[in-house]
Design an enzyme around this catalytic site. Structure first.
Site, mmCIF file in Angstrom:
data_model
loop_
_atom_site.group_PDB
_atom_site.id
_atom_site.type_symbol
_atom_site.label_atom_id
_atom_site.label_comp_id
_atom_site.label_asym_id
_atom_site.label_seq_id
_atom_site.Cartn_x
_atom_site.Cartn_y
_atom_site.Cartn_z
ATOM 1 N N HIS A 189 0.880 -1.309 0.021
ATOM 2 C CA HIS A 189 0.091 0.139 -0.135
ATOM 3 C C HIS A 189 0.674 1.377 -0.082
ATOM 4 C CE1 HIS A 189 -2.228 3.220 2.336
ATOM 5 N NE2 HIS A 189 -3.221 2.925 1.296
ATOM 6 N N GLU A 234 -3.843 8.361 7.297
ATOM 7 C CA GLU A 234 -4.977 7.197 7.047
ATOM 8 C C GLU A 234 -5.134 6.128 7.966
ATOM 9 O OE1 GLU A 234 -5.406 4.678 2.788
ATOM 10 O OE2 GLU A 234 -3.626 5.823 3.049
ATOM 11 N N GLU A 247 2.204 1.886 -3.372
ATOM 12 C CA GLU A 247 1.157 2.352 -4.242
ATOM 13 C C GLU A 247 1.195 3.971 -4.277
ATOM 14 O OE1 GLU A 247 -3.076 3.662 -3.541
ATOM 15 O OE2 GLU A 247 -2.790 1.597 -3.064
ATOM 16 N N HIS A 248 1.320 4.724 -2.861
ATOM 17 C CA HIS A 248 1.387 5.829 -2.464
ATOM 18 C C HIS A 248 2.533 6.495 -3.422
ATOM 19 C CE1 HIS A 248 -1.731 6.983 0.642
ATOM 20 N NE2 HIS A 248 -1.916 5.832 0.462
#
Length: 406
Positions: free
Chosen positions: A46, A126, A49-50
């Protein structure tokens, strides 16, 4: 019609031309997610991905964002337990420009250390936002209850502790290990013809990375219970049951059954829990499929004092389903609902790109809409009975978030 091409390096391309639209959606699908992580690097899929959006050798993060804003396009990404996807939707006249930027991000992301430290703070927020949403986090707790220490039980976002340890070299090593040609599918849908495949192949068809043989450990469904005390207005309850793996021949029977159980406003859970008892605003069920297993989940949120009645109501609904199966009317209506949802879901270039990319990445096959309709029509009381007996034959897993659990 879906066209497929495998490049010399093993990377696959799927393209569906839709001449009636003026948009094109391009997706890069990578067969890696939290399932492919370890306890020590959980969350790296994840976070990576950022970081693909945080600048390349020739473009800053702001320039990447401005590039799509300037053409009225959209760019985004998401990470799941088994795959990661980066995608862009643009006017057909801008498809080559969008492809060039996506390729630049894929191959030339700089993973600058200062950018990493800033983005870690974003992901920390997040995670905090997710923790502040108990009706979301309870589903992560259910995965852990159902799969234990298996990677399918890991949270996709990871933890702050793990994120702090990630370095640029960690990201580059993960890309080398997981972003290999055999693990990548480029899916395109929209007003685009077969010649666009040549453009894709010119960017993605030649890169090489060492392909390591990975053997996935099949998880065992566990009937565990996880409870968390949290100062919330509601108690949030999730129940988990053994599901079906991706591509199982009984999948449509399970989906038809789930529609009746908790997949719509006319479902039994919605009617029994919300309409008749007024116990919950939100109550539903859904089925998650993975490469080698699945999980059927029931969720409901209610006031703490009503939790025992909620659990009794859900158990009574399940007992009746297990005992008697579906009525003729429920079977017929659920099949028609499923067919309608399927057809409506395939009306956008985004949904076609997603469906084709996921099918190619995970199944390596595609079925026509007519074939899927035939499979839905073939669902019978006998096949429903089979999936009911399979799904509910074992004890359930439980996740609960509520104030002052005693």
């Amino acid at each position: 019609m879906i066209q497929r091409h495998t490049c010399g390096n093993g990377l696959r391309i799927v393209l569906e031309n839709i001449p009636s639209v003026r948009s094109v959606t391009i997706g890069i699908w990578v067969l890696t997610g939290s399932r492919n992580e370890t306890k020590m690097n959980n969350g790296i899929s994840h976070f990576l991905e950022h970081m693909f959006f945080k600048g390349t050798d020739t473009r800053s993060a702001q320039e990447i964002a401005e590039a799509f804003d300037s053409i009225g396009g959209q760019i985004n990404a998401f990470t799941s337990k088994e795959y990661t996807c980066f995608y862009a939707k643009v006017l057909d006249t801008h498809k080559d420009y969008a492809l060039e930027i996506l390729a630049d991000m894929f191959f030339n992301s700089s993973f600058d250390e200062e950018e990493m430290e800033r983005e870690k703070k974003v992901v920390y927020e997040e995670i905090k936002m997710y923790e502040d949403t108990p009706d979301d986090i309870v589903h992560d707790l259910l995965a852990r209850a159902s799969f234990g220490d298996h990677p399918l039980g890991y949270p996709i976002l990871g933890t702050e502790e793990h994120l702090k340890s990630f370095s640029p070299e960690d990201l580059r090593n993960y890309v080398e290990q997981r972003y290999t040609p055999d693990n990548v599918v480029i899916s395109v849908a929209g007003n685009v013809d077969e010649s666009f495949m040549n453009n894709i192949a010119s960017y993605f068809g030649k890169f090489e990375r060492n392909v390591g043989k990975e053997s996935l450990e099949t998880p065992t469904f566990l009937a565990n219970r996880i409870e968390r005390n949290k100062d919330t207005e509601q108690a949030h309850l999730c129940l988990g049951f053994n599901g079906l793996k991706l591509g199982d021949e009984n999948t449509y029977s399970l989906v038809v059954m789930n529609n009746v159980l908790g997949g719509s406003m006319s479902s039994r859970l919605f009617q029994d829990v919300r309409e008749k008892q007024g116990l919950a605003y939100s109550v539903f069920s859904y089925h998650s499929t993975y490469l080698d297993n699945g999980l059927l989940t029931i969720y409901a949120g209610t006031g703490k004092e009503q939790l025992p009645l909620l659990q009794d109501t859900i158990n009574n609904t399940l007992e009746l389903l297990i005992k008697d199966g579906l009525t003729d009317k429920e079977l017929r209506n659920s099949k028609e609902q499923l067919k309608g949802s399927l057809m409506l879901s395939l009306e956008s270039t985004n949904s076609k790109m997603s469906r084709n990319g996921r099918n190619e990445l995970l199944l390596r096959r595609h079925r026509s809409l007519d074939d899927m309709i035939k499979e839905i029509d073939a669902v019978s009381h006998e096949s429903i009975r089979k999936v009911i007996d399979y799904t509910f034959r074992n004890s359930q897993s439980v996740a609960l978030i509520a104030p002052e659990i005693s």
